[in-house]
Write a protein that holds these residues in place. Structure first.
Motif, PDB file in Angstrom:
ATOM      1  N   LEU A   1       0.832  -1.196   0.000  1.00  0.00           N
ATOM      2  CA  LEU A   1       0.000   0.000   0.000  1.00  0.00           C
ATOM      3  C   LEU A   1       0.872   1.254   0.000  1.00  0.00           C
ATOM      4  O   LEU A   1       0.529   2.254  -0.632  1.00  0.00           O
ATOM      5  CB  LEU A   1      -0.921   0.034   1.224  1.00  0.00           C
ATOM      6  CG  LEU A   1      -2.131  -0.907   1.242  1.00  0.00           C
ATOM      7  CD1 LEU A   1      -1.717  -2.356   1.464  1.00  0.00           C
ATOM      8  CD2 LEU A   1      -3.125  -0.490   2.324  1.00  0.00           C
ATOM      9  N   LEU A   2       1.981   1.204   0.739  1.00  0.00           N
ATOM     10  CA  LEU A   2       2.928   2.310   0.821  1.00  0.00           C
ATOM     11  C   LEU A   2       4.345   1.732   0.795  1.00  0.00           C
ATOM     12  O   LEU A   2       4.575   0.633   1.304  1.00  0.00           O
ATOM     13  CB  LEU A   2       2.725   3.118   2.112  1.00  0.00           C
ATOM     14  CG  LEU A   2       1.354   3.766   2.316  1.00  0.00           C
ATOM     15  CD1 LEU A   2       1.255   4.359   3.723  1.00  0.00           C
ATOM     16  CD2 LEU A   2       1.074   4.833   1.272  1.00  0.00           C
ATOM     17  N   HIS A   3       5.285   2.496   0.230  1.00  0.00           N
ATOM     18  CA  HIS A   3       6.662   2.022   0.087  1.00  0.00           C
ATOM     19  C   HIS A   3       7.627   2.876   0.888  1.00  0.00           C
ATOM     20  O   HIS A   3       7.621   4.105   0.787  1.00  0.00           O
ATOM     21  CB  HIS A   3       7.093   2.050  -1.385  1.00  0.00           C
ATOM     22  CG  HIS A   3       6.383   1.064  -2.253  1.00  0.00           C
ATOM     23  ND1 HIS A   3       6.797  -0.244  -2.406  1.00  0.00           N
ATOM     24  CD2 HIS A   3       5.268   1.193  -3.017  1.00  0.00           C
ATOM     25  CE1 HIS A   3       5.978  -0.875  -3.230  1.00  0.00           C
ATOM     26  NE2 HIS A   3       5.043  -0.030  -3.614  1.00  0.00           N
ATOM     27  N   GLN A   4       8.474   2.224   1.667  1.00  0.00           N
ATOM     28  CA  GLN A   4       9.513   2.921   2.419  1.00  0.00           C
ATOM     29  C   GLN A   4      10.417   3.698   1.468  1.00  0.00           C
ATOM     30  O   GLN A   4      10.801   3.207   0.410  1.00  0.00           O
ATOM     31  CB  GLN A   4      10.346   1.904   3.214  1.00  0.00           C
ATOM     32  CG  GLN A   4      11.466   2.515   4.041  1.00  0.00           C
ATOM     33  CD  GLN A   4      12.196   1.478   4.874  1.00  0.00           C
ATOM     34  OE1 GLN A   4      11.626   0.446   5.225  1.00  0.00           O
ATOM     35  NE2 GLN A   4      13.452   1.740   5.175  1.00  0.00           N
TER      36      GLN A   4
ATOM     37  N   GLY B   1      10.694  -1.314  17.313  1.00  0.00           N
ATOM     38  CA  GLY B   1      10.981  -0.353  16.370  1.00  0.00           C
ATOM     39  C   GLY B   1      10.155   0.883  16.481  1.00  0.00           C
ATOM     40  O   GLY B   1       9.251   0.975  17.204  1.00  0.00           O
ATOM     41  N   PHE B   2      10.262   1.559  15.731  1.00  0.00           N
ATOM     42  CA  PHE B   2       9.624   2.842  15.452  1.00  0.00           C
ATOM     43  C   PHE B   2       8.694   2.668  14.289  1.00  0.00           C
ATOM     44  O   PHE B   2       9.025   2.024  13.347  1.00  0.00           O
ATOM     45  CB  PHE B   2      10.718   3.847  15.115  1.00  0.00           C
ATOM     46  CG  PHE B   2      10.233   5.061  14.402  1.00  0.00           C
ATOM     47  CD1 PHE B   2      10.353   5.151  13.032  1.00  0.00           C
ATOM     48  CD2 PHE B   2       9.653   6.089  15.095  1.00  0.00           C
ATOM     49  CE1 PHE B   2       9.904   6.279  12.361  1.00  0.00           C
ATOM     50  CE2 PHE B   2       9.205   7.202  14.427  1.00  0.00           C
ATOM     51  CZ  PHE B   2       9.340   7.301  13.071  1.00  0.00           C
ATOM     52  N   THR B   3       7.532   3.236  14.371  1.00  0.00           N
ATOM     53  CA  THR B   3       6.636   3.061  13.247  1.00  0.00           C
ATOM     54  C   THR B   3       6.201   4.351  12.599  1.00  0.00           C
ATOM     55  O   THR B   3       5.764   5.256  13.250  1.00  0.00           O
ATOM     56  CB  THR B   3       5.352   2.271  13.564  1.00  0.00           C
ATOM     57  OG1 THR B   3       4.269   3.000  13.142  1.00  0.00           O
ATOM     58  CG2 THR B   3       5.108   1.878  14.900  1.00  0.00           C
ATOM     59  N   GLU B   4       6.396   4.398  11.339  1.00  0.00           N
ATOM     60  CA  GLU B   4       5.811   5.431  10.508  1.00  0.00           C
ATOM     61  C   GLU B   4       5.301   4.712   9.302  1.00  0.00           C
ATOM     62  O   GLU B   4       6.030   4.047   8.616  1.00  0.00           O
ATOM     63  CB  GLU B   4       6.858   6.446  10.081  1.00  0.00           C
ATOM     64  CG  GLU B   4       6.267   7.726   9.501  1.00  0.00           C
ATOM     65  CD  GLU B   4       5.699   7.559   8.137  1.00  0.00           C
ATOM     66  OE1 GLU B   4       5.053   8.474   7.650  1.00  0.00           O
ATOM     67  OE2 GLU B   4       5.863   6.520   7.545  1.00  0.00           O
ATOM     68  N   GLU B   5       3.996   4.788   9.076  1.00  0.00           N
ATOM     69  CA  GLU B   5       3.478   4.084   7.916  1.00  0.00           C
ATOM     70  C   GLU B   5       3.503   5.012   6.723  1.00  0.00           C
ATOM     71  O   GLU B   5       2.964   6.088   6.795  1.00  0.00           O
ATOM     72  CB  GLU B   5       2.052   3.599   8.186  1.00  0.00           C
ATOM     73  CG  GLU B   5       2.019   2.521   9.240  1.00  0.00           C
ATOM     74  CD  GLU B   5       1.615   2.998  10.599  1.00  0.00           C
ATOM     75  OE1 GLU B   5       2.157   4.027  11.038  1.00  0.00           O
ATOM     76  OE2 GLU B   5       0.803   2.341  11.237  1.00  0.00           O
TER      77      GLU B   5
END
Length: 267
Positions: free
Chosen positions: A38-41, A263-267
């Motif tokens: 859905l989203l790409h790092q 971890g740390f999350t940012e979507e």
């Protein structure tokens, strides 16, 4: 929502009035099949997604190539808001675990929506839940952490009990090795959870609640999640954090998924 302690992560839908969530989900909807991104790092944060249905996993790839499964998200969540609100680029990728539908809201439109509806505080509450989630999933005995992860999966999915996940997924989510997860699964037993090669099935919610009862306090329970768009999700045991009420939130506001990688999350 009632004021209570809860294992629930308080998605945005639970923190704002029904009308505001409905307005977000009226933006163009897109469908994502299981296993698709859905989203790409690393990509620019041009839009956010309001997840209408389905279950996703948030995966970050470190500089050394190691992948970490940071979180699971379900209906009612906003995905990608940090990149839109200041970070600029995606800090993690989001992959569909099941078939998903999400409303696509352009960044500038989302920022205007947040300002006009005074949603900065509800978004801050949501972010604090996510930070707490990252801390708690790595605290306690392995079988307890696994029980927490499974209960949260049931919660965020809206009551699903069977998930397209591997033992490696669970291992990297709770920060242990695959063998440790296998031992924890044996300790929990088939009356609580059954694990195949690519599928995890929760067979006993009450047993999982009892597993973590000692660490969350005797008899702790949370109220069913309120949602005017569907039935309440199953109740889960409380963790030591106080939920903000919806009223407080309102008045205080000024490509294929890598299999076996989580971890740390940012979507």
């Amino acid at each position: 929502m009632s004021e209570d302690n809860s294992l629930a992560l308080s998605p945005l839908r639970a923190l704002v009035p029904h009308e505001e969530w409905a307005e977000l989900t009226r933006y163009p909807n897109q469908t994502y099949l299981a296993g698709r991104a859905l989203l790409h790092q690393g990509e620019e944060g041009t839009h956010v997604l309001a997840l209408v249905s389905g279950l996703v996993k948030v995966v970050r790839t470190d500089r050394d190539g190691r992948q970490r499964l940071l979180a699971f998200r379900g209906p009612g969540e906003i995905l990608g808001e940090m990149a839109v609100q200041g970070v600029g680029v995606r800090m993690a990728s989001v992959w569909a675990i099941s078939k998903c539908k999400a409303a696509v809201v352009r960044g500038e439109e989302f920022r205007r929506f947040v300002d006009s509806r005074r949603l900065a505080y509800p978004l801050a509450v949501m972010a604090s839940r996510r930070l707490l989630e990252q801390t708690e999933i790595h605290d306690g005995a392995v079988h307890e952490r696994l029980a927490v992860a499974l209960l949260r999966l049931v919660e965020v999915s809206g009551g699903e009990r069977s998930f397209d996940l591997t033992r490696e997924d669970l291992a990297q989510h709770i920060g242990v090795g695959r063998k440790a997860v296998s031992k924890a699964l044996e300790r929990l037993g088939p009356d609580r959870v059954e694990a195949g090669k690519r599928r995890i099935e929760v067979t006993g919610l009450e047993g999982l609640r009892e597993t973590i009862a000692g660490r969350v306090g005797p008899g702790a329970r949370c109220a069913p999640r309120h949602s005017s768009s569907g039935p309440a999700a199953p109740t889960v045991p409380a963790l030591p954090v106080k939920l903000e009420t919806r009223a407080t939130a309102r008045t205080s506001a000024p490509d294929r998924s890598p299999r076996g990688r989580v971890g740390f999350t940012e979507e």
